[in-house]
Design an enzyme around this catalytic site. Sequence first.
Site, mmCIF file in Angstrom:
data_model
loop_
_atom_site.group_PDB
_atom_site.id
_atom_site.type_symbol
_atom_site.label_atom_id
_atom_site.label_comp_id
_atom_site.label_asym_id
_atom_site.label_seq_id
_atom_site.Cartn_x
_atom_site.Cartn_y
_atom_site.Cartn_z
ATOM 1 C CE LYS A 197 -2.370 3.053 1.817
ATOM 2 N NZ LYS A 197 -1.976 4.379 1.399
ATOM 3 C CD GLU A 271 12.340 0.732 10.470
ATOM 4 O OE1 GLU A 271 12.744 1.667 11.195
ATOM 5 O OE2 GLU A 271 12.891 -0.372 10.420
ATOM 6 C CB CYS A 305 12.586 8.719 9.251
ATOM 7 S SG CYS A 305 13.539 7.591 8.258
ATOM 8 C CD GLU A 404 9.437 12.919 12.061
ATOM 9 O OE1 GLU A 404 8.280 12.478 12.143
ATOM 10 O OE2 GLU A 404 10.407 12.249 11.674
HETATM 11 P P1 NAD Z 1 1.590 8.518 7.579
HETATM 12 O O1 NAD Z 1 1.809 7.751 8.801
HETATM 13 O O2 NAD Z 1 0.494 9.498 7.538
HETATM 14 O O3 NAD Z 1 1.315 7.558 6.310
HETATM 15 C C1 NAD Z 1 2.131 6.480 5.997
HETATM 16 C C2 NAD Z 1 1.302 5.426 5.286
HETATM 17 O O4 NAD Z 1 0.303 4.936 6.167
HETATM 18 C C3 NAD Z 1 0.545 5.921 4.049
HETATM 19 O O5 NAD Z 1 0.590 4.894 3.073
HETATM 20 C C4 NAD Z 1 -0.872 6.121 4.576
HETATM 21 O O6 NAD Z 1 -1.875 6.015 3.582
HETATM 22 C C5 NAD Z 1 -0.983 4.978 5.554
HETATM 23 N N1 NAD Z 1 -1.982 5.178 6.613
HETATM 24 C C6 NAD Z 1 -2.536 6.331 7.095
HETATM 25 N N2 NAD Z 1 -3.401 6.072 8.094
HETATM 26 C C7 NAD Z 1 -3.403 4.720 8.266
HETATM 27 C C8 NAD Z 1 -4.075 3.836 9.157
HETATM 28 N N3 NAD Z 1 -4.908 4.281 10.090
HETATM 29 N N4 NAD Z 1 -3.809 2.514 9.067
HETATM 30 C C9 NAD Z 1 -2.941 2.036 8.166
HETATM 31 N N5 NAD Z 1 -2.285 2.819 7.275
HETATM 32 C C10 NAD Z 1 -2.506 4.150 7.322
HETATM 33 O O7 NAD Z 1 3.004 9.133 7.302
HETATM 34 P P2 NAD Z 1 3.490 10.061 6.116
HETATM 35 O O8 NAD Z 1 2.947 11.414 6.352
HETATM 36 O O9 NAD Z 1 3.160 9.401 4.822
HETATM 37 O O10 NAD Z 1 5.098 10.018 6.318
HETATM 38 C C11 NAD Z 1 5.772 10.888 7.132
HETATM 39 C C12 NAD Z 1 6.136 10.242 8.450
HETATM 40 O O11 NAD Z 1 6.769 8.962 8.264
HETATM 41 C C13 NAD Z 1 7.118 11.037 9.261
HETATM 42 O O12 NAD Z 1 6.697 11.143 10.572
HETATM 43 C C14 NAD Z 1 8.434 10.244 9.188
HETATM 44 O O13 NAD Z 1 9.315 10.399 10.214
HETATM 45 C C15 NAD Z 1 7.967 8.862 9.058
HETATM 46 N N6 NAD Z 1 8.959 8.040 8.357
HETATM 47 C C16 NAD Z 1 9.722 7.161 9.085
HETATM 48 C C17 NAD Z 1 10.683 6.407 8.465
HETATM 49 C C18 NAD Z 1 11.523 5.423 9.218
HETATM 50 O O14 NAD Z 1 12.202 4.630 8.599
HETATM 51 N N7 NAD Z 1 11.518 5.417 10.524
HETATM 52 C C19 NAD Z 1 10.867 6.515 7.099
HETATM 53 C C20 NAD Z 1 10.083 7.411 6.395
HETATM 54 C C21 NAD Z 1 9.126 8.173 7.046
#
Ligand code: NAD
Length: 501
Positions: A197, A271, A305, A404
């Site tokens: 996804k 992650e 991240c 963050e």
């Molecule tokens: P997000 O958590 O909003 O979305 C990530 C994914 O989760 C998307 O595909 C989204 O559609 C899906 N999603 C949203 N709500 C959901 C739910 N209730 N259940 C299941 N899936 C759901 O994050 P974002 O805005 O896309 O990314 C930014 C964030 O991700 C930042 O906080 C960043 O630090 C983190 N990040 C962490 C890493 C790591 O390796 N630790 C890497 C990249 C990004």
Amino acid sequence: MTGISAIERARRLTTQLAAAPQHLLIDGRRQPALSGKTFETLNPATGETLARVAEANPADVDFAVAAARRAFENRAWRQMSANDRANLLLRLADLIEKEADDLAVLECLNNGKPAHLTRLVEVEGSIKTFRYFAGWPTKFGGETLPVSPRGGAQILNYTTREPVGVAGLIVPWNYPLSMAAWKVAPALAAGCAVVLKPAEQTPLTALRLGELALEAGFPPGVLNVVTGFGEAGAALVAHPGVDKIAFTGSTEVGKLIVKASAGNLKKVSLELGGKSPHIVFPDADLDAAAAAVGSGIFFNQGQTCTAGSRLYAHADCFDRVVEAVTAAARKLKVGDGLLPTSDLGPLVSQEQWDRVSGYVDIGRREGARVLTGGGRPAGLERGFFFEPTVFVDATAPMRIVREEIFGPVLTALPWKDVDDLVAVANDSEYGLSAGIWTNNLKQAHRAAAALKAGTVWINCYNLIDPASPFGGYKQSGWGREHGRQAMELYSEIKSVWVSLS
Ligand code: NAD
């Protein structure tokens, strides 16, 4: 970029994308969402629609999970030899390589980051990841263990590794293709069938990855791609037919996933976010340190991240390091990612722009001072562009120090005493990564041991390799991607006891 320029390539891809909506990939077939619904995905450099994409709902997720289950149970995949699985992964890496320029431009168009960087990080990084994990199926086995004899009988005990089953892989928008590769490659290497996804902002390279996997020869249903919003991700997480969820994204959604996955107690790896300290001791090579601090926060527009968003420079070198980082920030060229001159592209979305800009306002209101940046760069009136920004005069309780931001915003703080430094560096709900700059070896190792972070870089920053485990302490996540640890995430271990009496 070989042959035609990124701009010409972008023109061709944009025309192709505009011609028809992008369907889901389920059971080896591209198909519209059952509801017929689509959503727009944008080009962040212009804010204009790039493509219409199928919007999966829980019924589509059901369909994809059923396809993955059939593929998982099918002998074509279940009984495929480790060697053949490895060859499929290698073939997929070759196909990504063959299409590298198009994939790099597609990612640039959808995510915004410069095409020369999507080529290097997303595309080359994904090829490397698939090739690395192609090495594992033939090497990932069990062991025999020296258990004690029972009642005089000799006992043979051995372990085997089995794929965990159907894996739901949910990825974010900041490194779309790489994050997909980090999960898909070990999951397939372990023998799972997956439903991927991608983030709603950046679904396009994941769909292409799915098609290339079919072309490589993975059986239909082994890699399904469902595009859509959190609703689709949530359906995958709650689905009783899913055995494992691997998620990269925000800590907030990570917590929702932990709760929602409890129904069948599926395995979960996460992650999540970070607020990484980047530490400079006064004896360090200060020019090298300042350069790394700059790239450590501004690379990928700060949407990383592991972004080193808290600079802790010793008071004796604070001014010099901050001046150098600020000068470097001013020189960075922000612009359309299709131009080879752009160091930074736009942020991914208006929502992200508002979030970053909101944090700059909060920092100012809390009393910190902007040395450079803080808003939209001059001359870039459309698209989601944001200037590299440096804050000073901040204090530990401020939100720009604790939360963050996920944008190109650095907060610089001075320190004097090393014990105090370690305490403030660790004073975070996150624990993803940390950087240390010093020429004193003992000092470096002492600090590395004291920092609560999944990755520590000494005299370097943001080095990542599929061979080395990656993940976070505290609220930065559960589990480790890459290396043997990633294979473990996607497999079960079975202990077999045989009485030899
Ligand atoms: P997000 O958590 O909003 O979305 C990530 C994914 O989760 C998307 O595909 C989204 O559609 C899906 N999603 C949203 N709500 C959901 C739910 N209730 N259940 C299941 N899936 C759901 O994050 P974002 O805005 O896309 O990314 C930014 C964030 O991700 C930042 O906080 C960043 O630090 C983190 N990040 C962490 C890493 C790591 O390796 N630790 C890497 C990249 C990004």
